[in-house]
Design a protein around this motif. Structure first.
Motif, short mmCIF file in Angstrom:
data_model
loop_
_atom_site.label_atom_id
_atom_site.label_comp_id
_atom_site.label_asym_id
_atom_site.label_seq_id
_atom_site.Cartn_x
_atom_site.Cartn_y
_atom_site.Cartn_z
N ARG A 14 22.64 36.01 33.90
CA ARG A 14 22.91 36.77 32.67
C ARG A 14 21.66 37.49 32.15
O ARG A 14 21.77 38.36 31.28
CB ARG A 14 23.46 35.83 31.61
N VAL A 15 20.50 37.13 32.68
CA VAL A 15 19.26 37.79 32.28
C VAL A 15 19.09 39.06 33.12
O VAL A 15 19.13 38.99 34.35
CB VAL A 15 18.05 36.87 32.51
N PRO A 16 18.93 40.24 32.50
CA PRO A 16 18.71 41.47 33.28
C PRO A 16 17.54 41.28 34.24
O PRO A 16 16.53 40.66 33.90
CB PRO A 16 18.39 42.52 32.21
N PHE A 17 17.69 41.83 35.45
CA PHE A 17 16.71 41.50 36.48
C PHE A 17 15.31 41.96 36.14
O PHE A 17 14.32 41.27 36.47
CB PHE A 17 17.13 42.05 37.85
N ALA A 18 15.18 43.10 35.49
CA ALA A 18 13.84 43.54 35.09
C ALA A 18 13.17 42.52 34.18
O ALA A 18 11.97 42.23 34.30
CB ALA A 18 13.91 44.90 34.39
N ARG A 19 13.94 41.95 33.27
CA ARG A 19 13.45 40.89 32.40
C ARG A 19 13.17 39.62 33.20
O ARG A 19 12.18 38.92 32.96
CB ARG A 19 14.46 40.63 31.29
N GLY A 143 19.64 17.23 43.85
CA GLY A 143 19.80 17.72 42.49
C GLY A 143 20.91 16.93 41.83
O GLY A 143 22.08 17.02 42.25
N VAL A 144 20.57 16.13 40.83
CA VAL A 144 21.52 15.18 40.24
C VAL A 144 21.79 15.54 38.78
O VAL A 144 20.87 15.68 37.98
CB VAL A 144 20.97 13.75 40.34
N GLY A 145 23.05 15.68 38.43
CA GLY A 145 23.41 16.01 37.06
C GLY A 145 24.93 16.10 36.92
O GLY A 145 25.66 15.73 37.83
N VAL A 146 25.39 16.63 35.80
CA VAL A 146 24.55 17.18 34.74
C VAL A 146 24.09 16.06 33.80
O VAL A 146 24.75 15.04 33.67
CB VAL A 146 25.29 18.27 33.93
N ILE A 147 22.95 16.32 33.15
CA ILE A 147 22.44 15.34 32.19
C ILE A 147 23.14 15.51 30.85
O ILE A 147 23.60 14.54 30.25
CB ILE A 147 20.92 15.50 32.03
N ARG A 148 23.23 16.75 30.39
CA ARG A 148 23.96 17.08 29.16
C ARG A 148 24.96 18.19 29.48
O ARG A 148 24.83 18.88 30.50
CB ARG A 148 23.01 17.59 28.08
N ALA A 149 25.94 18.39 28.63
CA ALA A 149 26.85 19.52 28.78
C ALA A 149 26.04 20.81 28.76
O ALA A 149 25.05 20.94 28.03
CB ALA A 149 27.88 19.53 27.66
N THR A 150 26.43 21.77 29.60
CA THR A 150 25.68 23.01 29.71
C THR A 150 26.61 24.20 29.86
O THR A 150 27.63 24.12 30.56
CB THR A 150 24.72 22.96 30.91
N SER A 151 26.24 25.31 29.22
CA SER A 151 27.06 26.52 29.28
C SER A 151 26.84 27.29 30.57
O SER A 151 27.63 28.18 30.91
CB SER A 151 26.73 27.44 28.10
N THR A 152 25.79 26.97 31.33
CA THR A 152 25.51 27.74 32.54
C THR A 152 26.42 27.30 33.70
O THR A 152 26.47 27.98 34.72
CB THR A 152 24.04 27.60 32.97
N LYS A 153 27.12 26.18 33.54
CA LYS A 153 28.04 25.71 34.58
C LYS A 153 29.25 25.11 33.90
O LYS A 153 29.36 23.89 33.73
CB LYS A 153 27.34 24.69 35.48
N PRO A 154 30.20 25.96 33.48
CA PRO A 154 31.34 25.48 32.68
C PRO A 154 32.18 24.41 33.38
O PRO A 154 32.83 23.61 32.71
CB PRO A 154 32.16 26.77 32.45
N VAL A 204 14.41 27.87 29.30
CA VAL A 204 13.37 28.86 29.56
C VAL A 204 13.91 30.28 29.47
O VAL A 204 13.29 31.15 28.85
CB VAL A 204 12.72 28.62 30.94
N SER A 205 15.09 30.52 30.06
CA SER A 205 15.58 31.90 30.15
C SER A 205 15.95 32.49 28.80
O SER A 205 15.92 33.71 28.62
CB SER A 205 16.78 31.97 31.10
N GLU A 206 16.27 31.64 27.82
CA GLU A 206 16.63 32.14 26.49
C GLU A 206 15.47 32.11 25.51
O GLU A 206 15.63 32.47 24.33
CB GLU A 206 17.80 31.33 25.95
N ALA A 207 14.30 31.69 25.96
CA ALA A 207 13.15 31.56 25.07
C ALA A 207 12.49 32.90 24.80
O ALA A 207 12.43 33.77 25.68
CB ALA A 207 12.13 30.61 25.68
N ASP A 208 11.98 33.07 23.60
CA ASP A 208 11.20 34.28 23.27
C ASP A 208 9.89 34.29 24.04
O ASP A 208 9.39 35.36 24.41
CB ASP A 208 10.92 34.34 21.77
#
Length: 225
Positions: A14-19, A143-154, A204-208
């Motif tokens: 969801r992050v534009p590739f240039a960003r 890779g073991v999870g999920v630890i908490r509910a996450t919007s990146t993998k509904p 990280v991806s949503e951080a300013d």
């Protein structure tokens, strides 16, 4: 392949590739040890181009893997002409992270060779049993999870929490990287629960300031030693 598994950045389509290029550069400079390019919506041509681009951005400063797409990894390695684990700051792709429904990990190992990094998603005791039944050296980490509910993998499985993760990690000799909805406050506890590393996406991806977040994550990880 031996690699520092402590802090994974999994990219967000969801992050534009240039960003995303700038975000990855900042995160690697700040201390990310593994970057995983995950993009389930890009075309094959787009993903190949993005893999080469991020390999150039990372330039050997940390381990770089691609999610799911072994074909992209093989094609990129052929194009780059740099062996996995080569010394110096040169663009390279180090391996692949595979899910339970992807190409079997033993087939991936046969194609990539012994020096590539291969991760495998494992969320249940049965997955861990299957991983341990493979020949030694087939899988480098789980890779073991999920630890908490996450919007990146509904469609994620039921969250494990730190204790649930710790129970799974304790049941296998394979290194386990925690993933899924991890917050900064979870990192120290996850290391103490047996994590070989943590993987983050939105944090990280949503951080300013992605670099600042990575530095806090690194400090939290070191605090769990």
């Amino acid at each position: 392949m031996t690699a520092d598994l402590s802090l994974h950045l999994v990219t967000d389509h969801r992050v534009p590739f240039a960003r995303l290029r700038d975000l990855v550069d900042d995160a690697v400079t700040a201390g990310v040890s593994v970057v995983q390019l995950r993009d389930k919506v890009a075309s094959g041509a787009e993903l190949f181009a993005r893999t080469l681009d991020l390999a150039d951005v990372i330039a050997g400063r940390c381990t770089f893997v691609v999610d799911d797409r072994l074909d992209i990894v093989l094609a990129a390695r052929e194009r780059l002409g740099a062996p996995v684990g080569s010394a110096g700051n040169r663009a390279r792709v180090d391996g692949v992270h595979l899910g339970q429904s992807d190409l079997p990990v033993d087939a991936a190992r046969a194609l990539l060779g012994p020096d590539a990094l291969i991760g495998w998603t494992a969320n249940t005791p049965a997955h861990l049993t299957a991983a341990e039944a493979l020949p030694a050296g087939t899988v480098d980490y789980l890779g073991v999870g999920v630890i908490r509910a996450t919007s990146t993998k509904p469609d994620h499985p039921r969250p494990l929490g730190v204790d649930g993760f710790g129970g799974l990690a304790a049941s296998t000799p394979l290194p386990c990287v925690a993933i899924g909805g991890i917050g900064l406050d979870d990192v120290t506890a996850l290391r103490r629960a047996g994590a070989a590393g943590v993987a983050v996406v939105s944090l990280v991806s949503e951080a300013d300031d992605p670099g600042e977040v990575v530095r806090h994550l690194r400090a939290a990880w070191e605090g769990g030693a």
